[in-house]
Design a protein around this motif. Structure first.
Motif, PDB file in Angstrom:
ATOM      1  N   VAL A 102       0.826  -1.016  -0.038  1.00 41.65           N
ATOM      2  CA  VAL A 102      -0.316   0.236  -0.070  1.00 41.65           C
ATOM      3  C   VAL A 102       0.735   1.012   0.057  1.00 41.65           C
ATOM      4  CG1 VAL A 102      -1.946   1.215   1.294  1.00 41.65           C
ATOM      5  CG2 VAL A 102      -1.848  -1.162   1.364  1.00 41.65           C
ATOM      6  N   CYS A 107      -2.743   0.293  -3.686  1.00 45.98           N
ATOM      7  CA  CYS A 107      -3.005  -1.218  -3.220  1.00 45.98           C
ATOM      8  C   CYS A 107      -3.046  -2.029  -3.539  1.00 45.98           C
ATOM      9  CB  CYS A 107      -4.730  -1.234  -2.823  1.00 45.98           C
ATOM     10  SG  CYS A 107      -4.432  -2.468  -1.255  1.00 45.98           S
ATOM     11  N   GLU A 164      -8.883   3.749  -3.409  1.00 49.06           N
ATOM     12  CA  GLU A 164      -7.496   3.642  -3.630  1.00 49.06           C
ATOM     13  C   GLU A 164      -7.707   3.142  -5.019  1.00 49.06           C
ATOM     14  OE1 GLU A 164      -5.286   1.856  -0.007  1.00 49.06           O
ATOM     15  OE2 GLU A 164      -6.425   0.819  -0.241  1.00 49.06           O
TER      16      GLU A 164
END
Length: 253
Positions: A102, A107, A164
């Protein structure tokens, strides 16, 4: 930062090892390389490859492929589960990550796996010819379904932070329709050992927008239902007509 992807390095071939050794020591120092399995079942060669790559990239993300878990050259009592943990330890010692990565809205999630015949039922010819059936060793009572379930249970499927960019990667093929129709028709007997639908379910659970995979040695880039799937196999020296034989940038942060 750029994200590169590669699989099936097979450095038991001297040409492939030479390519790794001669990769630039300066061009990728700010970049990430995802290696989606199949480097070597020989620990010294695996270590050499990962150490070499780790010096040339900001971060190496790796998970084992089926070839990496062969124990045919190991002690007779060693199982492929034990080899799996040995491979993870070697990766850690080389500076390669086998866990979730991350960083700044990105991610990257590894998805361990094994085939489970969800792509088809194996023939007696396949069971005789496919090397995994001779080179891998599992604890008593473990058939391919139990092996696949064991690896799938290791995967971190916790939800990502909203917003993300989620990239997942596996060695095995997550869905059979990633293989071109002509290939499926011609190589139908191999389909049972190419992948598992478990991986497709898991990458969807994680929320992947890009999935990297290997194993088939077929160069592929396709989008299905909002997920881009990409295979960039280095492959065997003679596979120049289906494998890329080089790095591929798959995302830029």
């Amino acid at each position: 930062m750029r994200i590169f992807a590669l699989s099936d390095l097979h450095v038991d071939y001297s040409e492939n090892m030479k390519w790794v050794s001669e990769l630039s020591t300066s061009d990728f120092l700010a970049d990430i390389l995802i290696v989606a399995g199949d480097i070597s079942d020989i620990p010294t060669r695996l270590r050499f490859c990962l150490e070499n790559l780790a010096r040339k990239f900001f971060k190496i993300l790796y998970l084992p492929g089926n070839h990496d878990l062969w124990v045919i050259r190991d002690q007779q009592h060693k199982t492929s589960f034990e080899k799996f943990h040995e491979v993870l330890q070697i990766a850690a010692e080389c500076g390669a990550s086998t866990g979730r990565f991350v960083s700044d809205g990105l991610c990257i999630v590894p998805l361990f796996g094994w085939y489970d015949y969800s792509f088809g039922t194996p023939s007696s010819e396949l069971k005789s010819a496919w090397m995994d059936f001779h080179a891998c060793r599992w604890p008593e009572g473990f058939e391919v379904g139990e092996v696949a379930a064991h690896f799938a249970a290791l995967n971190d499927l916790s939800p990502p932070t909203p917003g993300e960019m989620i990239i997942t990667y596996s060695h095995f093929v997550p869905r059979v329709d990633l293989l071109p129709l002509a290939v499926r028709a011609k190589q139908r007997w191999l389909l049972p050992v190419l992948g598992t639908t478990r991986l497709e379910k898991q990458l969807r659970m994680v929320g992947a927008r890009l999935h990297i995979y290997g194993h088939s040695h077929l160069q592929q880039r396709v989008e299905i239902d909002g997920v881009r799937y990409l295979n960039n196999a280095f492959g065997y020296p003679h596979e120049t007509w289906i494998a890329s034989r080089g790095l591929q940038c798959v995302y830029v942060c």
